[in-house]
Write an enzyme that holds these catalytic residues in place. Structure first.
Site, mmCIF file in Angstrom:
data_model
loop_
_atom_site.group_PDB
_atom_site.id
_atom_site.type_symbol
_atom_site.label_atom_id
_atom_site.label_comp_id
_atom_site.label_asym_id
_atom_site.label_seq_id
_atom_site.Cartn_x
_atom_site.Cartn_y
_atom_site.Cartn_z
ATOM 1 N N CYS A 51 -2.407 -2.018 8.425
ATOM 2 C CA CYS A 51 -2.645 -3.734 6.675
ATOM 3 C C CYS A 51 -0.968 -3.919 6.880
ATOM 4 C CB CYS A 51 -1.928 -2.544 5.825
ATOM 5 S SG CYS A 51 -3.620 -1.522 5.199
ATOM 6 N N LYS A 100 -6.952 -4.808 -3.188
ATOM 7 C CA LYS A 100 -7.443 -5.228 -1.516
ATOM 8 C C LYS A 100 -8.385 -4.442 -1.226
ATOM 9 C CE LYS A 100 -3.511 -4.475 1.442
ATOM 10 N NZ LYS A 100 -4.100 -3.478 2.521
ATOM 11 N N ASP A 134 0.484 -1.389 -0.202
ATOM 12 C CA ASP A 134 -0.496 -0.407 -0.228
ATOM 13 C C ASP A 134 0.454 1.551 -0.071
ATOM 14 O OD1 ASP A 134 -2.147 -1.954 0.292
ATOM 15 O OD2 ASP A 134 -2.560 -1.377 2.224
#
Length: 185
Positions: A114, A81, A19
């Site tokens: 995350c 995601k 990310d």
């Protein structure tokens, strides 16, 4: 005599970048260092011809991966995601298992969300996880420090980008050694 089994091996190692997206990076601590060290990992893994994966969390809201990162990942596709953990990312864990990639190097953000959830899920699924501490971060230093401590306590290896690359090299004097030496300078 034998080598420690936790030492990274080329045939079983993959890089997972989590990310590093345009809209979140401006608020991340030490973002320039995170990007710089992630780029070193990408270039090193490409030099060693090792697998690289990268994810994007809710790209509609957080935008695409940073252009600096994407410029080194030409030919690779982002894994989209919605879950914080990469466990929920399009069968990623199953692909890693099927390719016998059980040593996973982690870079990305945010350390306490995350990254941490992915690391914990990887550990629960019998992967060895090596977090590149200089290639992960959070908005707040406290969150970053607690996340590193928690991941280490629960079984992740906390190390640095340069350590990871030289561990994968094993020896000096090779063309790969010369190339990676230039990358880390």
């Amino acid at each position: 005599m034998k080598r420690n089994p936790i030492i990274l091996k080329k045939e079983s190692t993959a890089l997972l970048i989590i990310d590093l997206q345009e809209k979140i990076l401006p608020v991340i601590r030490n973002v320039d260092s995170v990007i710089e060290n992630t780029l070193k990992l990408i270039k090193g893994f490409k030099e060693l011809q090792l697998p690289i994966y990268f994810t994007e969390q809710y790209p509609k809201g957080l935008g695409p991966t940073s252009q600096k990162i994407l410029s080194e990942l030409e030919g690779y596709s982002a894994i989209q995601k919605m879950s914080f953990s990469c466990f929920g990312a399009e069968e990623l864990f199953n692909e890693l298992k099927s390719k016998k990639l059980h040593q996973i190097v982690i870079a990305g953000v945010e350390s306490h969300v995350c990254v941490q959830q992915t690391v914990l899920d990887l550990l629960a699924n019998d992967f060895q996880v090596n977090v590149a501490a200089d290639a992960v971060s959070s908005r707040r230093e406290f969150d970053f420090m607690i996340a590193l401590d928690r991941m280490r306590t629960l079984g992740a290896e906390i190390t640095t980008s340069e350590s990871i690359l030289f561990e994968l090299l094993e020896v000096c004097g090779t063309p790969e050694f010369k190339a990676i030496s230039k990358i880390v300078k």
